[in-house]
Each structure stands twice: as C-alpha cells, then as structure tokens.
Write a protein that holds these residues in place. Structure first.
Motif, PDB file in Angstrom:
ATOM      1  N   GLN A 102      22.402  25.689 -29.665  1.00 27.68           N
ATOM      2  CA  GLN A 102      23.021  26.667 -28.634  1.00 27.68           C
ATOM      3  C   GLN A 102      23.781  27.845 -29.220  1.00 27.68           C
ATOM      4  O   GLN A 102      23.937  27.936 -30.381  1.00 27.68           O
ATOM      5  CB  GLN A 102      24.368  25.599 -27.879  1.00 27.68           C
ATOM      6  N   TYR A 150      22.786  23.918 -21.526  1.00 27.97           N
ATOM      7  CA  TYR A 150      21.659  23.386 -20.880  1.00 27.97           C
ATOM      8  C   TYR A 150      21.649  22.825 -19.400  1.00 27.97           C
ATOM      9  O   TYR A 150      22.976  22.482 -19.123  1.00 27.97           O
ATOM     10  CB  TYR A 150      21.335  22.169 -21.927  1.00 27.97           C
ATOM     11  N   THR A 204      21.771  16.853 -27.309  1.00 28.89           N
ATOM     12  CA  THR A 204      22.021  17.655 -26.095  1.00 28.89           C
ATOM     13  C   THR A 204      23.464  18.072 -25.650  1.00 28.89           C
ATOM     14  O   THR A 204      23.975  18.636 -24.771  1.00 28.89           O
ATOM     15  CB  THR A 204      21.567  17.156 -24.975  1.00 28.89           C
ATOM     16  N   ASN A 259      15.507  15.741 -21.018  1.00 28.44           N
ATOM     17  CA  ASN A 259      15.707  16.716 -21.962  1.00 28.44           C
ATOM     18  C   ASN A 259      15.316  18.032 -21.704  1.00 28.44           C
ATOM     19  O   ASN A 259      14.121  18.157 -21.284  1.00 28.44           O
ATOM     20  CB  ASN A 259      15.203  16.276 -23.100  1.00 28.44           C
ATOM     21  N   THR A 260      15.671  19.326 -22.204  1.00 24.95           N
ATOM     22  CA  THR A 260      15.196  20.585 -22.039  1.00 24.95           C
ATOM     23  C   THR A 260      14.875  21.216 -23.298  1.00 24.95           C
ATOM     24  O   THR A 260      15.880  21.222 -24.044  1.00 24.95           O
ATOM     25  CB  THR A 260      16.427  21.593 -21.364  1.00 24.95           C
ATOM     26  N   LEU A 261      13.621  21.488 -23.439  1.00 27.47           N
ATOM     27  CA  LEU A 261      12.978  21.681 -24.902  1.00 27.47           C
ATOM     28  C   LEU A 261      12.305  23.082 -24.660  1.00 27.47           C
ATOM     29  O   LEU A 261      11.703  23.440 -23.721  1.00 27.47           O
ATOM     30  CB  LEU A 261      12.240  20.863 -25.414  1.00 27.47           C
ATOM     31  N   ARG A 313      19.383  17.381 -32.637  1.00 30.43           N
ATOM     32  CA  ARG A 313      19.701  18.714 -32.361  1.00 30.43           C
ATOM     33  C   ARG A 313      18.530  19.136 -31.267  1.00 30.43           C
ATOM     34  O   ARG A 313      17.674  18.720 -31.352  1.00 30.43           O
ATOM     35  CB  ARG A 313      19.858  19.647 -33.358  1.00 30.43           C
ATOM     36  N   LYS A 314      18.901  20.090 -30.762  1.00 33.80           N
ATOM     37  CA  LYS A 314      17.655  20.700 -29.645  1.00 33.80           C
ATOM     38  C   LYS A 314      16.712  21.232 -30.523  1.00 33.80           C
ATOM     39  O   LYS A 314      15.529  21.220 -29.987  1.00 33.80           O
ATOM     40  CB  LYS A 314      18.344  21.841 -28.759  1.00 33.80           C
ATOM     41  N   ASN A 315      16.904  21.742 -31.644  1.00 30.52           N
ATOM     42  CA  ASN A 315      15.598  22.580 -32.275  1.00 30.52           C
ATOM     43  C   ASN A 315      15.087  21.413 -33.241  1.00 30.52           C
ATOM     44  O   ASN A 315      14.475  21.888 -34.242  1.00 30.52           O
ATOM     45  CB  ASN A 315      16.214  23.803 -32.915  1.00 30.52           C
TER      46      ASN A 315
END
Length: 827
Positions: free
Chosen positions: A1, A24, A52, A522-524, A709-711
């Motif tokens: 983030q 997110y 997330t 999940n938002t990717l 983690r998101k990335n």
C-alpha cells in the motif's frame, strides 16, 4: 500500500481514520461488514485473504468506533502467539501515530496493553533463572506470597520470626504494592470541559496513558521499579485495548482469574481463528499416564510429610484455615487473591460462595481424599486388557462413588482446597507439586462438566499395539463448551482469519449464529497467486499419501523427483510441508538412501523443522541467510507444526510452497473416534466430512505462509490426486479457489514444472513504478471513491425504503380493481 497522509473515510455514519492514502476494496468491504456486526451488537465470521491488511483494517474501524462513542467499551484482541501479539501492537502504534495528526490528544485517553506470562514479562533476574514457565511462576510465588511478606515485615518490626533465613522479597512487586493509592477523581477536564485521562491511575500503582507492548512494559517496569506482570494485570480494569493469548478467554484455569471482570459490552476479536475449535477442545481436556501418577503419589507423600512437620509449630494457622473453610472460599484476604493469580486453579464461580464439604475441611481427611482419587485412576490404568475403555463422566463418577465413596460435589472443591492447603502451610515451591495440582484440576473438571465429555483409558498406542503404555484421558468432544460463555457474555465476538472456509462449518462446530458471515476476494494487479494441482508423477503413476500408497517406492520417488525439479526451477526459497512428522522422517530417510538429497543440494541448501524449538529456530535463521546470499534454500517442515502455524515466508523466502499429500489428522485414536460419533449424533457432521474440512484448512494454512503481502508472488503446489476431487478443492478459501484454473489441475510433474518456468518468467518482468502505480490506482480506492460508493449505497437504501413504504401502503389502501364483464348479446 502507498503510505502518505492517510485518509479519514466514512463507513455508514462512522468517521474512520485509516493510515494509508489508498484502501483495497476488500478492506473497505471488510470494515463495512465489521461495523455492521458491532453496530448491531452481534457476532461476525470474516475470512480475509492473506496479505490484505486485515489487522490494520480491524483496528482502524474498532478504535474509530471507540473514540466516536466515547464509552468504556474495551477491545479485547486475542492472538495465538506472542509474535502475533507484537505485530498487532506495532500496527496499533502506527495507527495512533497517524491519528495524532488529526487529534493530538488521542493518547491522553487511551491505554493499550499486551499481556503475557510471567516468563515473558518478569524483570527479576533471580526469578528468571527458572527454565520453564512453571518454575518462573514458582520463584515468583516464593517472593510475593502474602505469608512471606508478612514474616519479613514482622522481623523488620522487631518480632521473633522463624524459618525466614533464605526468604527474600521481589523489590519490583513491593514497590508496586507500596505505591500510594490514587485519588478517586482520575478524570481531568480539558479546555472544552470534556473528560480526559492525562495520567491513567489504578489501585496500588500509577501507569501513564499510552500503548505498551511486552518490551514497553518491561522498560517501564525497570524505570519505575515496578513489576510489569502485576502492573499489566491490574491495568486491565481501565485499559481501552487489551491484547493477549486465546487461553486468557478460553482456558477455564485462567479465564476465571484474568478475564472475569471484563465488561459485557467489550468487543472480542479472535485473530487467526481457523483452529479455534482445536484450542477449545485442548483447553478442556486432560491426560494422565502411569509416570504422572507416580509423580502425583510422590507429591502427596512429600506434602503430607511437610504437614506433619508444620502442624506442630503452627496449629493456630491450621485452625484458622478450618474456620475459614466452614464459611466459604470467598472469605479469603487480598494476599490470597494475589497468589491465586499464580496458582490458576479451575474453579466454578458458585463454589466460591459455598462452604467446603465437611470431609475435606480437615487436612488429614483431604489427604485421604487425594489418595482415594489417585488409587481409583491407577485402578483404571492397571487393567491388563489391551485396547481402550470408554466411560461417560456420569458412569465413571458412579463407579468412583461405589468404590471410594467420593462424590462429584467433593471433586468440585479439589483444586481450590489444595491451593488453600499449600497457602496455609506456606509451601514456597509450587513447581514441586505441579503434578498433584494437575490431578486436583482434573478432579474439579470431572465434578463440573458432564455433557460433551468422555473418559477414555487407552492401554497402548494404536501404532505400537504390543507395547503397554496406558493413558487416562478426560476428553472434551464439543468445542462450543469452552467458547459458549464468550458468545453469551460479550456484545460482539469477531472470528477472523485467512482460512475459514467453509464458514458454515464453524457455525456448526462452535454452535453460534453470526449476524455477519462473509469471505472476501483478493485484489491484485497481476495473477501472482498460482495454485497447481499435481496428480501424477514423472512416470504417470498417481501420487498420494493415502495410507496404502504412501510408503511405496514409486510414490516416494515421484515426490523426490518433484522436489528435485522444483529446486532447479524456483529461485530463492522453497518451503515443503509433509502431512506429519513421522511420514516426513520416513521419506527423508528414503531420499537420503536414494541420492535425492545430494541432487537437491546442488541447487539449494536443505533445512528441517524438528520438534526441538531451538533447533528449528537455528535452521530458520540459516535458511534465511541462504536465501539472502542468493544460494537459495529448501525448508522441509510438517503440517500442524510450529512453522506451519506461525512463521511467514514472505518475499524471496517463499517463492514456492509444496504440500506433499493431504494432511489428514490422526483418525485411529480412541478419542478421535469418540468425537466423530459425538459430532455425527449432535451436529450432523460425519467423520469423512470433518476429516476433509480439517485437512483442507490445514493445507490452506501451509500454503498461505508464502503470500504475506499484496505484491508478493509464489507457487502453491498441491501434490496429491485427491486435490482434484471437488469434495476437497471446494473447501479451499475463496482467494485460493478463484485462482484455480482448469488448465492447472490434474497435472503430471513434467507439465507442472514447465508451467512453473513460464510463471517465473512472467513474474520476473518487473513493471515500471509509474505503470505499477497506475494499475494500483485502478484497483485501489481513494477517499473520493469511498465517498462516491457511500453516496450510491445511501441512494440504494433510500430507494429500497421507498419501495417498502409503497408496498405497505398498497396493502393498507389497496387500489380498486376494475372487473370487466362481457355482456352476452341480447336474444
């Protein structure tokens, strides 16, 4: 983030302070559902994908709610481990630092504390010489027991006192006890005339407002010369936020002492709650072996010898105890209550108000009671028949009464009566009597609980049928018993984790009805989560850890070849989980003999988890060094171990997670079979359904170790043909299941390796920061996006209300209906 100035966003009618400039969509939805549960004073079951920002979302919403309502409502945040507790406290500090930009006085009326055992909080070097938690507790009692303090004080006043040559006090505890009582008016008004805590004061100590994790408490204790443990225990009464272990709410040996005074309107959070049913079962189950019984009998002999020496010198104390027991345990003094914080007996609340049964008041009779109870358990253990014997508690207690004339009512008082005896006789080292205390706790639980429990005596382990190894087991069969009081008492209880699928299963197991139950996606920015399902090896033979197949050379060869190829293909770190430690040992031995490890070690250094925590910790440290150096590492572990439950392999430490086989729990033990029958009869859950549910949540927890983690990105390899069965993969969490594609199921090892190579080539194509930021901005929500979504939601709600109102009006005042009658032509 993207952290910058953060944002103040609106969730329905609540202003929420969020410490990031973007949010997110799943975080926004998570907070909406969470607020709905809290606002409506109900419970919630929320599954949030790993990595997330679940913790910061939860803290942002609840603390905003606390500040907005300006009441004494507490947040009680329960974690499984100390490491998780420290992460929560760090997130809380980060949130409050951001909040101070809007409101610099927030810390003036906030007190947040982390609470753990004495071993984790003690700063007395002599006490910390104890190797185990029990030893530390015992050394603490030796310095803080009321009779020790009374003797030393009497000597200082010039009185003649015996048996104090080696007694000493804890200076930190004494400083805390001797702190002057604060004034009643703890609130101070600010310029606006609103009450604030500039300094939060409690009885017998002073603690400044703020956020205190375990290290902070210890530093504060060293600075003020106060005991951090008792400081935190007493601060709970006035703290806004309490972070501690599950056991402080679920274990009756601790909960009745630590958490009894929590207000009913508290908000309780169980984080990482995917195994909460197992925690509940374990907190109410107890085991005794022949070796334990030998120690118990030694404890009784030692305590009885101590009594014979003591009674000749202190007849007055023994008489005083007898008088007190005639009234009730509730008549004890402050000193004894302080010691109970150490003893942690199991004690139903109603027992505190009752007099102790007459045949247990006199110490000689109580020793007879202990010996009879021990003798009866030994009688069960000494039966020569191999196999298992099972009794309901009611049947077992009936046999106990017929043989030993011991009643269930007497059993209820056993733990507290033993504690009272050791206090009266000034027993210093409670650690020396830990096994006797265990039996007394068992007696109290047998006298207290009935339905949902069983008593099983197994005379040998099912895996070693020819070796006699008897075990007496008081087993809880229903997880809802331990947590039912929590659901009934507290306003809102939130169960949350990354792996809670299927949600309905938890509702059934724990016997509660959440008003909110939801699993979030999940938002990717790209497809970085890549599950692959391998059914066949290089030779096209099925791979599986089914009992009849797992030990065959073909299966072990195929699993070895899979890891060998993965070690060549995957960069940096690879984590591999076996279904059990025993199977891991067997396969590793086979791989060593068949050169698989020599081939794998050409590509990566190999490390293992063992039951020894110190060895595992060293292995993890060296594994991370291997990944950092570019050499790469393979860490081999097993399901339900310490690593699978609490260690994160984020970034390059976990580019691939391999789940060897299906981690099905031990279903051959008598306790499991008894629980299976209970679940089917009382909850309609068949044995196969429960085993599938448990194995899939265990596998999901292992797989989730590599996406933190998101990335982050990583392969998730599920190597067993049973994962291709819909009955199994349908129970995966939504955020894994939605990334399951038909082309990556039912694979052979060569095809899977080919796909893995293509995946890592794709992941290696790094995006320019400007492009990545644009992609993130398309997926993430800004403050303006939230305002637009809230406006749309309000408009939809208003439209729905209008339609409902019109529908009601039409029922009350129906429109006249015109009936057209066709006239027949006249004759």
């Amino acid at each position: 983030q993207l952290r910058n100035s953060g944002m103040k966003l609106k969730i329905d009618d609540l202003d929420v302070y969020f410490p990031y400039e973007w949010i997110y969509p799943e975080q926004y939805e998570y907070m909406k559902e969470l607020y709905r549960a809290i606002k409506n004073r109900g419970h919630a079951l929320l599954e949030m994908p790993c990595g997330t920002g679940k913790t910061i979302s939860l803290l942002s919403l609840i603390i905003s709610y606390q500040q907005a309502t300006k009441n004494s409502q507490k947040l009680v945040y329960c974690t499984r481990t100390v490491t998780e507790m420290e992460k929560v406290m760090a997130e809380l500090k980060s949130l409050v630092n951001y909040w101070q930009k809007y409101d610099s006085s927030i810390l003036n009326n906030m007190l947040a504390i982390g609470l753990s055992s004495r071993k984790n909080l003690c700063i007395n070097k002599k006490v910390l010489k104890g190797k185990s938690g029990l030893e530390v507790d015992s050394r603490c009692r030796e310095r803080t027991a009321h009779w020790v303090r009374e003797k030393i004080q009497a000597k200082e006043e010039g009185q003649v006192v015996t048996d104090i040559e080696d007694l000493e006090l804890c200076e930190y505890f004494e400083n805390l006890e001797n702190e002057e009582e604060p004034e009643d008016n703890m609130m101070m008004e600010d310029e606006k005339g609103e009450g604030q805590y500039n300094t939060v004061k409690y009885h017998a100590k002073v603690l400044e407002a703020g956020i205190y994790d375990l290290d902070d408490l210890k530093e504060y204790g060293k600075e003020k010369k106060f005991c951090p443990y008792f400081l935190a225990r007493r601060a709970m009464e006035h703290a806004n936020i309490i972070v501690y272990s599950y056991s402080y709410l679920l274990d009756p040996k601790i909960a009745s002492l630590v958490s009894a005074e929590l207000s009913n309107d508290s908000i309780v959070v169980f984080d990482e709650a995917h195994n909460i049913d197992s925690v509940c079962i374990e907190s109410l189950s107890m085991n005794l072996t022949e070796g334990t019984m030998d120690q118990i009998d030694d404890n009784i002999d030692k305590l009885e010898d101590h009594y014979e020496l003591y009674k000749s010198k202190h007849e007055d104390r023994i008489k005083a105890e007898h008088t007190r027991l005639i009234s009730s345990f509730a008549s004890e003094g402050i000193g004894q209550r302080t010691e109970r914080m150490i003893a942690n007996p199991v004690l139903p609340k109603d027992i505190m108000k009752e007099p102790v049964p007459g045949n247990m008041r006199k110490i000689e009779f109580f020793f007879i009671f202990l010996r009879r109870f021990s003798q009866f358990i030994r009688k069960d253990l000494n039966i020569e028949n191999f196999g298992a014997r099972e009794d309901t508690p009611k049947t077992w207690l009936k046999r106990l009464y017929e043989d030993m004339r011991v009643t269930p009512h007497e059993l209820k008082f056993a733990a507290e009566r033993l504690f009272s005896l050791m206090t009266t006789m000034e027993v210093r080292s409670i650690h020396d009597y830990s096994k006797l205390s265990l039996m007394a706790d068992l007696a109290t639980m047998l006298g207290t609980y009935d339905k949902g429990f069983t008593i099983i005596v197994e005379h040998n382990d099912y895996r070693t049928e020819s070796i006699r190894d008897p075990k007496f087991q008081f087993a809880c069969l229903d997880a809802s018993i331990a947590i039912s009081n929590v659901f009934e008492k507290f306003q809102s209880v939130i169960l949350t984790s990354g792996t809670l699928s299927p949600l309905k299963f938890y509702e059934n197991l724990l016997n509660f009805k959440p008003i909110v139950g939801k699993s979030f996606q999940n938002t990717l920015t790209r497809k970085c989560i890549r599950p692959m399902f391998i059914s066949r090896g290089e030779d096209h033979a099925l791979v599986s850890t089914k009992f009849k197949e797992r030990d065959t050379p073909g299966v072990m060869n195929n699993y070895g070849k899979l890891l060998e190829e993965i070690s060549k293909t995957v960069p940096d770190g690879v984590v591999c989980f076996f279904p059990s430690y025993a199977y891991m040992e067997k396969v590793i031995s086979y791989w060593y003999d068949n050169t698989f490890f020599s081939k794998i070690s050409e590509n990566k250094l190999i490390y293992f988890e063992t039951p020894d925590l110190r060895e595992t910790s060293i292995a993890l440290t060296n594994y991370r060094k291997a990944c950092d150096s570019g050499r790469g590492g393979l860490f081999i572990s097993y399901a339900r171990g310490k690593v699978s439950e609490g260690i994160d392999f984020d970034g390059h430490y976990g580019r691939c997670c391999v789940m060897i086989g299906l981690p099905i729990m031990n279903n051959q033990s008598a306790v499991f079979k008894s629980r299976s029958i209970y679940l089917e009869r009382n909850k309609g859950i068949k044995e196969g359904e429960f085993l599938t549910f448990d194995s899939m949540r265990t596998a999901s927890q292992c797989l989730g170790r590599v996406i933190r983690r998101k990335n982050d990105y990583g392969l998730m390899v599920l190597a067993d043909y049973r994962y291709h069965n819909k009955n199994y993969y349908e129970k995966l969490p939504q955020w894994i299941k939605t990334n399951r594609e038909k082309g990556r199921t039912n694979l052979t090892v060569p095809i899977a390796i080919s796909m893995a190579k293509a995946y890592f080539i794709e992941m290696s194509q790094k995006q320019l920061p400007s492009i990545e930021r644009k992609l993130l901005q398309r997926l993430l929500l800004s403050k303006e996006d939230i305002e637009r979504l809230e406006a749309e939601s309000l408009a939809q709600d208003a439209g729905l209300e209008t339609r409902k109102r019109k529908a009601k009006e039409s029922l009350v005042n129906p429109r006249p209906i015109k009936i057209l009658i066709k006239q027949e032509p006249s004759q």
